[in-house]
Write a protein that holds these residues in place. Structure first.
Motif, mmCIF file in Angstrom:
data_model
loop_
_atom_site.group_PDB
_atom_site.id
_atom_site.type_symbol
_atom_site.label_atom_id
_atom_site.label_comp_id
_atom_site.label_asym_id
_atom_site.label_seq_id
_atom_site.Cartn_x
_atom_site.Cartn_y
_atom_site.Cartn_z
ATOM 1 N N VAL A 1 40.339 -34.122 19.551
ATOM 2 C CA VAL A 1 39.288 -33.332 19.914
ATOM 3 C C VAL A 1 38.905 -32.629 18.671
ATOM 4 C CG1 VAL A 1 38.502 -31.447 21.177
ATOM 5 C CG2 VAL A 1 39.950 -33.077 22.398
ATOM 6 N N ASP A 2 37.470 -32.754 18.418
ATOM 7 C CA ASP A 2 36.824 -32.149 17.327
ATOM 8 C C ASP A 2 36.251 -30.876 17.644
ATOM 9 O OD1 ASP A 2 35.332 -31.191 15.205
ATOM 10 O OD2 ASP A 2 34.582 -33.068 14.629
ATOM 11 N N PRO A 3 36.567 -29.583 17.527
ATOM 12 C CA PRO A 3 36.182 -28.604 18.171
ATOM 13 C C PRO A 3 34.877 -28.159 17.812
ATOM 14 C CG PRO A 3 37.732 -28.030 16.470
ATOM 15 C CD PRO A 3 37.747 -29.509 16.735
ATOM 16 N N ARG A 4 34.249 -28.760 16.702
ATOM 17 C CA ARG A 4 33.090 -28.557 16.126
ATOM 18 C C ARG A 4 31.881 -29.514 16.925
ATOM 19 N NH1 ARG A 4 32.399 -26.298 10.971
ATOM 20 N NH2 ARG A 4 34.367 -25.571 9.865
ATOM 21 N N LYS A 5 32.375 -30.387 17.374
ATOM 22 C CA LYS A 5 31.634 -31.502 17.953
ATOM 23 C C LYS A 5 31.790 -31.474 19.663
ATOM 24 C CE LYS A 5 30.962 -34.561 14.201
ATOM 25 N NZ LYS A 5 31.567 -35.882 13.471
ATOM 26 N N ASP A 6 33.153 -31.326 19.977
ATOM 27 C CA ASP A 6 33.242 -31.553 21.385
ATOM 28 C C ASP A 6 33.645 -30.489 22.233
ATOM 29 O OD1 ASP A 6 33.731 -34.182 20.546
ATOM 30 O OD2 ASP A 6 35.641 -34.010 20.166
ATOM 31 N N THR A 7 33.391 -29.043 21.615
ATOM 32 C CA THR A 7 33.441 -28.088 22.286
ATOM 33 C C THR A 7 32.141 -27.160 22.102
ATOM 34 O OG1 THR A 7 34.406 -26.222 20.792
ATOM 35 C CG2 THR A 7 36.010 -27.879 21.957
ATOM 36 N N GLN A 8 31.914 -25.878 22.718
ATOM 37 C CA GLN A 8 30.936 -25.222 22.568
ATOM 38 C C GLN A 8 31.105 -23.630 22.112
ATOM 39 O OE1 GLN A 8 27.909 -24.793 25.803
ATOM 40 N NE2 GLN A 8 28.917 -26.566 26.774
ATOM 41 N N LEU A 9 32.653 -23.476 21.484
ATOM 42 C CA LEU A 9 33.215 -22.557 20.878
ATOM 43 C C LEU A 9 32.464 -21.883 19.676
ATOM 44 C CD1 LEU A 9 37.082 -23.200 21.028
ATOM 45 C CD2 LEU A 9 35.795 -21.577 22.277
ATOM 46 N N LYS A 10 32.275 -20.794 19.774
ATOM 47 C CA LYS A 10 31.439 -19.916 18.577
ATOM 48 C C LYS A 10 32.113 -18.697 18.298
ATOM 49 C CE LYS A 10 28.085 -17.513 21.546
ATOM 50 N NZ LYS A 10 26.607 -17.358 22.053
ATOM 51 N N VAL A 11 33.146 -18.031 19.254
ATOM 52 C CA VAL A 11 33.361 -16.657 18.784
ATOM 53 C C VAL A 11 34.812 -16.885 19.211
ATOM 54 C CG1 VAL A 11 33.532 -14.425 19.499
ATOM 55 C CG2 VAL A 11 31.433 -15.386 18.918
ATOM 56 N N LEU A 12 35.871 -16.265 18.440
ATOM 57 C CA LEU A 12 37.142 -15.956 18.633
ATOM 58 C C LEU A 12 37.452 -14.422 18.697
ATOM 59 C CD1 LEU A 12 39.195 -18.820 16.840
ATOM 60 C CD2 LEU A 12 38.771 -18.486 19.255
ATOM 61 N N ALA A 13 38.293 -13.966 19.497
ATOM 62 C CA ALA A 13 38.690 -12.590 19.284
ATOM 63 C C ALA A 13 40.392 -12.664 19.192
ATOM 64 C CB ALA A 13 38.328 -11.715 20.635
ATOM 65 N N ILE A 14 40.451 -12.336 17.916
ATOM 66 C CA ILE A 14 42.044 -12.412 17.449
ATOM 67 C C ILE A 14 42.800 -11.139 17.129
ATOM 68 C CG2 ILE A 14 41.826 -14.928 16.575
ATOM 69 C CD1 ILE A 14 41.691 -13.820 13.832
ATOM 70 N N GLY A 15 44.095 -10.992 17.671
ATOM 71 C CA GLY A 15 44.854 -9.743 17.430
ATOM 72 C C GLY A 15 46.129 -10.014 18.016
ATOM 73 N N ALA A 16 46.772 -8.749 18.162
ATOM 74 C CA ALA A 16 48.166 -8.719 18.645
ATOM 75 C C ALA A 16 49.242 -8.815 17.530
ATOM 76 C CB ALA A 16 48.338 -9.535 19.957
ATOM 77 N N GLU A 17 48.798 -9.473 16.740
ATOM 78 C CA GLU A 17 49.934 -9.701 15.641
ATOM 79 C C GLU A 17 49.209 -9.445 14.233
ATOM 80 O OE1 GLU A 17 51.481 -13.681 16.700
ATOM 81 O OE2 GLU A 17 49.923 -14.608 15.292
ATOM 82 N N PRO A 18 49.907 -9.030 13.045
ATOM 83 C CA PRO A 18 49.131 -9.007 11.907
ATOM 84 C C PRO A 18 48.984 -10.429 11.276
ATOM 85 C CG PRO A 18 51.325 -7.878 11.911
ATOM 86 C CD PRO A 18 51.454 -8.407 13.264
ATOM 87 N N HIS A 19 48.065 -10.445 10.542
ATOM 88 C CA HIS A 19 47.607 -11.453 10.089
ATOM 89 C C HIS A 19 46.609 -11.151 8.745
ATOM 90 C CE1 HIS A 19 44.367 -10.592 13.016
ATOM 91 N NE2 HIS A 19 43.600 -11.279 12.076
#
Length: 444
Positions: free
Chosen positions: A207-225
């Protein structure tokens, strides 16, 4: 009907009244709400005694700086007064509670009235709107539901904004990917380490996330990064990843969030008073200097907390932003004062090590720091997975180990042992990643 009107899609702000306030308006509202919070807390015998001993009444507050007159609250206070000892309203007025796991003693319990939940949902919705999400987006939540606030906090906030929500919960990566593709998910909430794991499964499934999904935004947190980890995530999935900060003692997710500028977390000062103090002296530090984050909740009914010591280390970046919001901007969390590694007299935070590792394209995102002791010294082993398998190319491995070791020594002033392992070797957690294993206590 909700007391919060759903804004028109053309609006710049989700909550025009509070997001567009000037600094003077913000501080005037904080003084007003802090007075109200002190009056509410005085209905609790524990707070009442502390305030009387300090000579504090609502009239003691004439400016935001007067918050420093108030006593600190700690996680230990919550544990010692478990479960409801710090409640400021009768239990019959509360409609929900959340708690920590309590693996090291009594859990910390936080109560909510219905108004608390409404305001919490408003905070989360405000954050999601700020990064461009709208009612026609599809929001998928990969956080655990239940006592952990990340599940229900984002759920109600996404619903408050008006999005179609997918309460996928934690784990089961194949199902997560199927939901993302089948439901047209455009926004995903996940901890950073799990995003990396999700991408690995996508690769395994072709699965290529750029071609095979419509994802555009991630909310990330809960652990230091680190910033390097964030950029790697964005490059992997072809999305914008926005840092989120929350803690159950304040409400859960929603306390702070990045805007599209990605230049620090906006902490909503109509809900919280933010301080940064020296963790040893507890005195304020200048803007730009690292210290411990102290939060006072000023818009909560059931269990407001006064000058709560979060133990998170960060700094103030500014109090204005090109996005038009004047709520304080805080740097990403640099770690926790109680997570600091002391090795041979040197203070080290795991996030420092991650920052260096993420600079090497040969390395994957999963790593583990193990601390041990022998008769003479404390030792650090850094195990990190390779992005590609070339364990039979010993000259290349030795050169890579040498470069990593040198870069880490420049950063942390000590030379750790390095072990490069194939991808998938190190344990993977569905929740917060375990980055440090301290075995030194065996020798104490």
């Amino acid at each position: 009907m909700s007391k919060f009107p759903v804004p028109d899609n053309s609006c710049e702000f989700f909550d025009q009244e509070h997001e567009s306030m000037t600094r003077e308006q913000i501080e005037a509202l904080q003084v007003e709400r802090l007075k109200e919070t002190i009056a509410r807390c005085m209905k609790n015998p524990i707070y009442k005694q502390r305030f009387e001993e300090a000579g504090i009444t609502p009239d003691s507050i004439t400016s935001v700086a007067d918050v420093r007159k108030l006593p600190f609250t700690t996680k230990q206070d919550l544990r010692e007064n478990y479960p409801f000892g710090l409640a400021c309203v009768p239990l019959k007025e509360c409609v929900r509670l959340h708690s920590s796991s309590g693996t090291t003693g009594n859990p910390t319990v936080i109560l909510h009235t219905q108004n608390d939940l409404d305001e919490w949902a408003n905070q989360v919705a405000r954050n999601l709107w700020m990064v461009g999400l709208r009612p026609d987006d599809v929001f998928q939540n990969s956080s655990g539901y239940g006592m952990f606030t990340g599940g229900l906090g984002f759920q109600y906030g996404a619903e408050r904004l008006g999005m179609l929500t997918v309460p996928a919960a934690a784990g089961n990566s194949l199902r997560q990917i199927k939901f993302i593709r089948d439901f047209g998910t455009t926004a995903l909430h996940a901890v950073p380490s799990y995003v990396t794991r999700l991408y690995e499964v996508m690769q395994e499934q072709g699965v290529d996330p750029r071609k095979d999904t419509q994802l555009k935004v991630l909310a990330i947190g809960a652990e230091p990064h680190s910033e390097e980890q964030r950029k790697r995530i964005e490059n992997m999935l072809g999305v914008k990843a926005y840092n989120s900060f929350g803690m159950s003692e304040m409400c859960g997710p929603g306390v702070g969030f990045e805007c599209k500028e990605q230049n620090g977390l906006h902490f909503w000062e109509d809900y919280y008073i933010v301080e940064i103090v020296d963790p040893e002296t507890l005195e304020p530090v200048p803007d730009g200097e690292i210290g411990e984050l102290i939060l006072t909740s000023i818009c909560r009914e059931a269990m407001p907390l006064i000058r709560y010591r979060t133990r998170d280390l960060t700094r103030v970046l500014g109090r204005t932003c090109p996005c038009g919001r004047n709520h304080i901007r805080i740097d990403r969390m640099r770690g926790r004062s109680d997570d600091m590694i002391v090795l041979r007299g040197v203070n080290i935070f795991p996030i420092q090590i991650e920052k260096i590792l993420m600079q090497f394209p040969e390395l994957a995102s999963n790593y583990l720091i193990t601390l041990t002791s022998d008769a003479d010294n404390d030792n650090m082993l850094v195990e990190v997975e390779l992005e590609e398998l070339f364990t039979d190319d010993f000259p290349r491995l030795l050169d890579l180990e040498k470069r990593i070791r040198r870069a880490l020594k420049d950063e942390i002033l000590l030379t750790p042992h390095i072990k490069l392992v194939p991808k998938g070797t190190l344990p993977v957690s569905e929740g917060k990643a375990v980055r440090v294993v301290d075995k030194r206590k065996v020798y104490q």
